[in-house]
Design a protein around this motif. Structure first.
Motif, PDB file in Angstrom:
ATOM      1  N   SER A  76       0.823  -1.197   0.000  1.00 57.74           N
ATOM      2  CA  SER A  76       0.000   0.000   0.000  1.00 57.74           C
ATOM      3  C   SER A  76       0.874   1.271   0.000  1.00 57.74           C
ATOM      4  O   SER A  76       0.655   2.203  -0.784  1.00 57.74           O
ATOM      5  CB  SER A  76      -0.894  -0.075   1.242  1.00 57.74           C
ATOM      6  OG  SER A  76      -1.651   1.052   1.355  1.00 57.74           O
ATOM      7  N   MET A  77       1.894   1.277   0.861  1.00 59.91           N
ATOM      8  CA  MET A  77       2.775   2.451   0.928  1.00 59.91           C
ATOM      9  C   MET A  77       3.619   2.564  -0.341  1.00 59.91           C
ATOM     10  O   MET A  77       3.856   3.672  -0.836  1.00 59.91           O
ATOM     11  CB  MET A  77       3.671   2.373   2.173  1.00 59.91           C
ATOM     12  CG  MET A  77       2.910   2.492   3.471  1.00 59.91           C
ATOM     13  SD  MET A  77       3.983   2.751   4.909  1.00 59.91           S
ATOM     14  CE  MET A  77       4.821   1.181   4.999  1.00 59.91           C
ATOM     15  N   ALA A  78       4.047   1.415  -0.880  1.00 61.45           N
ATOM     16  CA  ALA A  78       4.873   1.436  -2.097  1.00 61.45           C
ATOM     17  C   ALA A  78       4.093   2.040  -3.258  1.00 61.45           C
ATOM     18  O   ALA A  78       4.642   2.797  -4.063  1.00 61.45           O
ATOM     19  CB  ALA A  78       5.341   0.019  -2.433  1.00 61.45           C
ATOM     20  N   LEU A  79       2.804   1.724  -3.337  1.00 55.90           N
ATOM     21  CA  LEU A  79       1.982   2.283  -4.413  1.00 55.90           C
ATOM     22  C   LEU A  79       1.922   3.807  -4.313  1.00 55.90           C
ATOM     23  O   LEU A  79       1.847   4.499  -5.325  1.00 55.90           O
ATOM     24  CB  LEU A  79       0.563   1.687  -4.360  1.00 55.90           C
ATOM     25  CG  LEU A  79       0.459   0.231  -4.832  1.00 55.90           C
ATOM     26  CD1 LEU A  79      -0.892  -0.383  -4.442  1.00 55.90           C
ATOM     27  CD2 LEU A  79       0.658   0.136  -6.351  1.00 55.90           C
ATOM     28  N   ALA A  80       1.963   4.310  -3.075  1.00 54.16           N
ATOM     29  CA  ALA A  80       1.887   5.763  -2.887  1.00 54.16           C
ATOM     30  C   ALA A  80       3.215   6.471  -3.174  1.00 54.16           C
ATOM     31  O   ALA A  80       3.207   7.624  -3.597  1.00 54.16           O
ATOM     32  CB  ALA A  80       1.434   6.078  -1.467  1.00 54.16           C
ATOM     33  N   VAL A  81       4.345   5.801  -2.947  1.00 53.40           N
ATOM     34  CA  VAL A  81       5.635   6.498  -3.136  1.00 53.40           C
ATOM     35  C   VAL A  81       6.270   6.242  -4.503  1.00 53.40           C
ATOM     36  O   VAL A  81       7.140   6.996  -4.937  1.00 53.40           O
ATOM     37  CB  VAL A  81       6.672   6.151  -2.023  1.00 53.40           C
ATOM     38  CG1 VAL A  81       6.146   6.557  -0.655  1.00 53.40           C
ATOM     39  CG2 VAL A  81       7.084   4.690  -2.035  1.00 53.40           C
ATOM     40  N   LYS A  82       5.816   5.173  -5.168  1.00 55.05           N
ATOM     41  CA  LYS A  82       6.466   4.778  -6.425  1.00 55.05           C
ATOM     42  C   LYS A  82       6.431   5.897  -7.475  1.00 55.05           C
ATOM     43  O   LYS A  82       7.418   6.151  -8.157  1.00 55.05           O
ATOM     44  CB  LYS A  82       5.795   3.509  -6.969  1.00 55.05           C
ATOM     45  CG  LYS A  82       6.467   2.953  -8.203  1.00 55.05           C
ATOM     46  CD  LYS A  82       5.946   1.588  -8.594  1.00 55.05           C
ATOM     47  CE  LYS A  82       6.505   1.226  -9.960  1.00 55.05           C
ATOM     48  NZ  LYS A  82       6.582  -0.181 -10.230  1.00 55.05           N
ATOM     49  N   GLY A  83       5.293   6.568  -7.548  1.00 58.24           N
ATOM     50  CA  GLY A  83       5.099   7.610  -8.567  1.00 58.24           C
ATOM     51  C   GLY A  83       6.062   8.773  -8.440  1.00 58.24           C
ATOM     52  O   GLY A  83       6.371   9.442  -9.433  1.00 58.24           O
ATOM     53  N   HIS A  84       6.561   9.053  -7.219  1.00 62.21           N
ATOM     54  CA  HIS A  84       7.513  10.174  -7.077  1.00 62.21           C
ATOM     55  C   HIS A  84       8.922   9.681  -6.736  1.00 62.21           C
ATOM     56  O   HIS A  84       9.721  10.415  -6.159  1.00 62.21           O
ATOM     57  CB  HIS A  84       7.004  11.217  -6.077  1.00 62.21           C
ATOM     58  CG  HIS A  84       6.696  10.678  -4.703  1.00 62.21           C
ATOM     59  ND1 HIS A  84       5.421  10.463  -4.247  1.00 62.21           N
ATOM     60  CD2 HIS A  84       7.506  10.300  -3.685  1.00 62.21           C
ATOM     61  CE1 HIS A  84       5.461   9.991  -3.012  1.00 62.21           C
ATOM     62  NE2 HIS A  84       6.722   9.884  -2.648  1.00 62.21           N
ATOM     63  N   GLY A  85       9.206   8.423  -7.095  1.00 67.44           N
ATOM     64  CA  GLY A  85      10.577   7.915  -6.954  1.00 67.44           C
ATOM     65  C   GLY A  85      10.950   7.463  -5.559  1.00 67.44           C
ATOM     66  O   GLY A  85      12.138   7.407  -5.216  1.00 67.44           O
ATOM     67  N   GLY A  86       9.956   7.125  -4.737  1.00 64.21           N
ATOM     68  CA  GLY A  86      10.252   6.676  -3.376  1.00 64.21           C
ATOM     69  C   GLY A  86      10.515   5.180  -3.288  1.00 64.21           C
ATOM     70  O   GLY A  86      10.197   4.427  -4.215  1.00 64.21           O
ATOM     71  N   ARG A  87      11.118   4.767  -2.169  1.00 63.06           N
ATOM     72  CA  ARG A  87      11.417   3.352  -1.935  1.00 63.06           C
ATOM     73  C   ARG A  87      11.039   2.982  -0.503  1.00 63.06           C
ATOM     74  O   ARG A  87      11.060   3.835   0.386  1.00 63.06           O
ATOM     75  CB  ARG A  87      12.916   3.050  -2.114  1.00 63.06           C
ATOM     76  CG  ARG A  87      13.452   3.297  -3.491  1.00 63.06           C
ATOM     77  CD  ARG A  87      14.861   2.695  -3.633  1.00 63.06           C
ATOM     78  NE  ARG A  87      14.857   1.249  -3.579  1.00 63.06           N
ATOM     79  CZ  ARG A  87      14.558   0.468  -4.621  1.00 63.06           C
ATOM     80  NH1 ARG A  87      14.247   0.990  -5.767  1.00 63.06           N
ATOM     81  NH2 ARG A  87      14.580  -0.852  -4.487  1.00 63.06           N
TER      82      ARG A  87
END
Ligand SMILES: C[S@@+](CC[C@H](N)C(=O)[O-])C[C@H]1O[C@@H](n2cnc3c(N)ncnc32)[C@H](O)[C@@H]1O
Length: 214
Positions: A76-87
């Motif tokens: 769930s968190m990965a889906l939220a950060v993936k779009g802005h280059g998060g890990r």
């Protein structure tokens, strides 16, 4: 006493219905995909939604999760950060669950932004440099919450978010016997007030604390 304007159960049901089906995967969809039983409980859909909101808002790039289990919160968190280059870096001591989590990460197309570290989180965190993460999410053994508090805040950047699940154990009816987990959460809640963060505790799921490092 704070003002009470509505029954909390009614409010949570209303909110759940309002957002139902709009935020995939839900816990049910996730568990259905994995088709496994007997895992540790995961965060509720409303908490997953709150975390996503906070991650979109802050555009967090680096998230440390403590306690992955089957990886619902991780996904769930990965889906939220993936779009802005998060890990997401996630810590888990139960090796048996890791292949299942990996299968889900691939299915939900987030395997490329998640790093799994297997081992005792309380040992691993000691080797992490101070101020390494934008967000720390604590969801491991409740007895570890007060023990790991100082390190959780230490590895967080200033202005970073500290998220903690299950912080209303002390007032949950079925936990009124004040077992070790409940006592540890109460100790954690009190210690958090003096740990260099500004926090609030929300009555969703089994209680969820959100805090910012000052
Ligand atoms: C409540 S579950 C995590 C649920 C997950 N965050 C979610 O919402 O999808 C807690 C997990 O923490 C793990 N855990 C407990 N103590 C740990 C420790 N010392 N180090 C690493 N993992 C630990 C357990 O094996 C379990 O899988």
């Amino acid at each position: 006493m704070p003002e009470v304007y509505f029954d909390l159960g009614d409010a949570l049901s209303y909110i759940a219905e309002l957002y139902d089906t709009k935020d995939s995967p839900t816990v049910d969809e996730y568990v259905e995909f994995l088709e496994i039983a007997g895992f540790e409980p995961v965060i509720e859909d409303d908490i997953a939604r709150l975390f996503k909101f906070l991650l979109y808002l802050t555009k967090a790039k680096s998230v440390l999760e403590i306690g992955m289990s089957i990886g619902f919160s991780t996904t769930s968190m990965a889906l939220a950060v993936k779009g802005h280059g998060g890990r997401i870096t996630t810590l888990e001591m139960n090796e048996d669950i890791v292949p299942e989590a990996r299968r889900a990460f691939k299915n939900f197309n987030v395997d490329d932004v998640i790093d799994i570290r297997i081992g005792d989180a309380n040992e691993i965190i000691k080797k992490i440099e101070s101020e390494s993460f934008d967000v720390v999410f604590q969801d491991s053994s409740k007895r570890l919450y007060p023990v790991m508090l100082e390190d959780c805040v230490r590895v967080l950047k200033k202005g970073g978010l500290f998220l903690i699940d299950d912080t209303l154990f002390p007032v949950m009816k079925e936990r009124s016997d004040w077992n070790d987990s409940t006592k540890a959460i109460h100790e954690f809640n009190q210690k958090t007030l003096k740990s260099g963060v500004f926090s609030t505790l929300l009555p969703i799921g089994e209680g969820c604390t959100i805090a910012v490092k000052l």
